[in-house]
Design a protein around this motif. Structure first.
Motif, mmCIF file in Angstrom:
data_model
loop_
_atom_site.group_PDB
_atom_site.id
_atom_site.type_symbol
_atom_site.label_atom_id
_atom_site.label_comp_id
_atom_site.label_asym_id
_atom_site.label_seq_id
_atom_site.Cartn_x
_atom_site.Cartn_y
_atom_site.Cartn_z
ATOM 1 N N ALA A 87 40.224 12.934 42.913
ATOM 2 C CA ALA A 87 40.381 12.397 44.270
ATOM 3 C C ALA A 87 38.993 12.068 44.810
ATOM 4 C CB ALA A 87 41.071 13.425 45.168
ATOM 5 N N LEU A 88 38.973 11.286 45.878
ATOM 6 C CA LEU A 88 37.707 10.899 46.509
ATOM 7 C C LEU A 88 37.699 11.344 47.964
ATOM 8 C CD1 LEU A 88 37.445 7.129 45.414
ATOM 9 C CD2 LEU A 88 36.583 9.137 44.191
ATOM 10 N N VAL A 89 36.497 11.677 48.441
ATOM 11 C CA VAL A 89 36.325 11.858 49.883
ATOM 12 C C VAL A 89 35.137 11.003 50.303
ATOM 13 C CG1 VAL A 89 35.039 14.038 49.537
ATOM 14 C CG2 VAL A 89 35.969 13.477 51.794
ATOM 15 N N LEU A 90 35.376 10.136 51.277
ATOM 16 C CA LEU A 90 34.339 9.226 51.748
ATOM 17 C C LEU A 90 33.808 9.712 53.095
ATOM 18 C CD1 LEU A 90 35.398 7.601 49.413
ATOM 19 C CD2 LEU A 90 35.697 5.629 50.916
ATOM 20 N N PHE A 91 32.494 9.839 53.194
ATOM 21 C CA PHE A 91 31.843 10.251 54.438
ATOM 22 C C PHE A 91 31.195 9.005 55.049
ATOM 23 C CE2 PHE A 91 32.447 14.151 52.214
ATOM 24 C CZ PHE A 91 32.699 15.086 53.207
ATOM 25 N N VAL A 92 31.645 8.648 56.236
ATOM 26 C CA VAL A 92 31.371 7.320 56.778
ATOM 27 C C VAL A 92 30.658 7.379 58.125
ATOM 28 C CG1 VAL A 92 32.417 5.098 57.323
ATOM 29 C CG2 VAL A 92 33.595 6.667 55.778
ATOM 30 N N PRO A 93 29.386 6.987 58.167
ATOM 31 C CA PRO A 93 28.770 6.740 59.474
ATOM 32 C C PRO A 93 29.216 5.363 59.965
ATOM 33 C CG PRO A 93 27.130 6.446 57.741
ATOM 34 C CD PRO A 93 28.448 6.747 57.063
ATOM 35 N N GLU A 94 28.833 5.014 61.152
ATOM 36 C CA GLU A 94 29.203 3.690 61.669
ATOM 37 C C GLU A 94 27.942 2.879 61.875
ATOM 38 O OE1 GLU A 94 32.715 3.111 64.281
ATOM 39 O OE2 GLU A 94 31.143 2.908 65.792
ATOM 40 N N TYR A 95 27.905 1.692 61.283
ATOM 41 C CA TYR A 95 26.782 0.778 61.478
ATOM 42 C C TYR A 95 27.317 -0.462 62.187
ATOM 43 C CZ TYR A 95 23.520 3.300 58.334
ATOM 44 O OH TYR A 95 22.678 4.219 57.751
ATOM 45 N N ASN A 96 26.829 -0.671 63.406
ATOM 46 C CA ASN A 96 27.244 -1.843 64.184
ATOM 47 C C ASN A 96 28.764 -2.010 64.191
ATOM 48 O OD1 ASN A 96 24.573 -2.680 64.976
ATOM 49 N ND2 ASN A 96 24.255 -3.119 62.817
ATOM 50 N N GLY A 97 29.409 -0.909 64.446
ATOM 51 C CA GLY A 97 30.850 -0.929 64.667
ATOM 52 C C GLY A 97 31.706 -0.977 63.421
ATOM 53 N N THR A 98 31.095 -0.812 62.242
ATOM 54 C CA THR A 98 31.929 -0.885 61.034
ATOM 55 C C THR A 98 31.329 -0.059 59.899
ATOM 56 O OG1 THR A 98 33.115 -2.416 59.575
ATOM 57 C CG2 THR A 98 30.872 -3.055 60.200
ATOM 58 N N ILE A 99 31.931 -0.205 58.717
ATOM 59 C CA ILE A 99 31.549 0.544 57.515
ATOM 60 C C ILE A 99 30.160 0.117 57.028
ATOM 61 C CG2 ILE A 99 32.835 -1.164 56.159
ATOM 62 C CD1 ILE A 99 33.473 0.946 54.097
ATOM 63 N N PRO A 100 29.266 1.057 56.696
ATOM 64 C CA PRO A 100 27.962 0.663 56.157
ATOM 65 C C PRO A 100 28.120 -0.113 54.844
ATOM 66 C CG PRO A 100 27.949 2.966 56.796
ATOM 67 C CD PRO A 100 29.381 2.514 56.854
ATOM 68 N N ALA A 101 27.245 -1.093 54.645
ATOM 69 C CA ALA A 101 27.359 -1.990 53.487
ATOM 70 C C ALA A 101 27.348 -1.233 52.170
ATOM 71 C CB ALA A 101 26.224 -3.015 53.526
ATOM 72 N N VAL A 102 26.552 -0.175 52.086
ATOM 73 C CA VAL A 102 26.433 0.537 50.809
ATOM 74 C C VAL A 102 27.767 1.149 50.380
ATOM 75 C CG1 VAL A 102 25.692 2.769 51.800
ATOM 76 C CG2 VAL A 102 24.928 2.122 49.524
ATOM 77 N N LEU A 103 28.530 1.588 51.355
ATOM 78 C CA LEU A 103 29.831 2.196 51.026
ATOM 79 C C LEU A 103 30.874 1.121 50.713
ATOM 80 C CD1 LEU A 103 31.214 4.915 50.736
ATOM 81 C CD2 LEU A 103 31.832 4.801 53.140
ATOM 82 N N LYS A 104 30.841 0.035 51.472
ATOM 83 C CA LYS A 104 31.772 -1.063 51.197
ATOM 84 C C LYS A 104 31.516 -1.632 49.804
ATOM 85 C CE LYS A 104 34.846 -4.267 52.282
ATOM 86 N NZ LYS A 104 34.559 -5.364 51.376
ATOM 87 N N ASN A 105 30.220 -1.704 49.438
ATOM 88 C CA ASN A 105 29.865 -2.206 48.106
ATOM 89 C C ASN A 105 30.460 -1.305 47.018
ATOM 90 O OD1 ASN A 105 28.362 -4.065 46.421
ATOM 91 N ND2 ASN A 105 26.877 -2.425 46.067
ATOM 92 N N ALA A 106 30.403 -0.002 47.241
ATOM 93 C CA ALA A 106 30.967 0.942 46.263
ATOM 94 C C ALA A 106 32.483 0.748 46.148
ATOM 95 C CB ALA A 106 30.642 2.379 46.681
ATOM 96 N N VAL A 107 33.142 0.566 47.282
ATOM 97 C CA VAL A 107 34.599 0.341 47.254
ATOM 98 C C VAL A 107 34.892 -0.953 46.501
ATOM 99 C CG1 VAL A 107 36.622 -0.159 48.689
ATOM 100 C CG2 VAL A 107 35.035 1.672 49.360
ATOM 101 N N ASP A 108 34.080 -1.992 46.735
ATOM 102 C CA ASP A 108 34.315 -3.274 46.061
ATOM 103 C C ASP A 108 34.189 -3.128 44.536
ATOM 104 O OD1 ASP A 108 34.785 -4.480 48.486
ATOM 105 O OD2 ASP A 108 32.773 -5.337 48.671
ATOM 106 N N TRP A 109 33.128 -2.430 44.083
ATOM 107 C CA TRP A 109 32.967 -2.255 42.629
ATOM 108 C C TRP A 109 34.126 -1.445 42.050
ATOM 109 C CZ3 TRP A 109 30.230 -4.820 39.214
ATOM 110 C CH2 TRP A 109 29.058 -5.484 39.601
#
Ligand SMILES: Cc1cc2nc3c(=O)[nH]c(=O)nc-3n(C[C@H](O)[C@H](O)[C@H](O)COP(=O)(O)O)c2cc1C
Length: 187
Positions: A74-96
């Motif tokens: 299973a995964l657990v994602l820890f998410v700060p907010e950058y300019n009202g949305t998901i930080p790019a580094v985490l979105k990039n990981a989800v995309d890969w």
């Protein structure tokens, strides 16, 4: 019972990240038989690009993430907010982890999303966007394992979250929910 392996992805790369500290606290408070490993190296993964996502030639850092996600229960994602949305580094990981299309390593994987930011809104916009992206990517979002931490600068500025009894209780409960969701998938 065999060990349950949970992979934590942290959406902040900074050394003093409170989201990372929350991941460390989750690892510390995980119940017997559950291991939470924090993934290091999200910052080394190139931006997703279909031209470099070629079977047998995937960049090593991206392949390592895919392998780690595949190996986790299973995964657990820890998410700060950058300019009202998901930080790019985490979105990039989800995309890969979402590709190859229909067969990404995140597919069917139980995922908890925990957000934390300095505002009272507790990064709920980033949380919502992360839940949406994980769901579209094929992950199995576990709503009962969600948490939101607000005003983290005040709350955890002086003390690591592992010294905050309420945070530890919340994190332990979230991990327990995630493990239960994983077990119901496998039942
Ligand atoms: C580029 C940038 C944008 C930010 N945007 C928001 C925001 O939209 N909402 C918010 O609550 N906090 C925002 N913050 C503040 C973060 O909540 C704060 O830096 C938080 O501590 C980040 O988590 P970390 O401690 O894990 O790095 C932003 C910070 C940065 C660096």
């Amino acid at each position: 019972m065999s060990q349950t392996r949970i992979l934590a992805l942290v959406g902040s790369l900074r050394a003093g990240s409170i989201n990372r500290q929350l991941a460390e606290a989750a690892a510390q408070t995980a119940p017997e038989g559950v291991e939470v490993d924090i993934y290091d190296g999200l910052g080394n993964i190139p931006f997703y690009n279909e031209d470099i996502d070629v079977a047998g030639q995937v960049p090593a850092a991206a392949q390592a993430l895919r392998d780690a996600v595949a190996a986790a229960d299973a995964l657990v994602l820890f998410v700060p907010e950058y300019n009202g949305t998901i930080p790019a580094v985490l979105k990039n990981a989800v995309d890969w982890a979402s590709r190859p299309y229909g067969a990404g390593s995140i597919k069917g994987k139980p995922v908890a999303v925990i957000s934390a930011s300095i505002s009272q809104n507790a990064a709920k916009w980033a949380h919502g966007d992360t839940v949406k992206a994980v769901g579209v990517a094929g992950g199995s979002v576990v709503e009962s394992a969600h948490l939101h931490f607000g005003t983290i600068g005040q709350r955890f500025g002086e003390a690591h979250p592992r010294e905050d009894a309420e945070a530890l209780t919340q994190l332990a409960a979230a991990i327990t929910e995630l493990v239960a969701a994983r077990e119901s998938v496998n039942a």
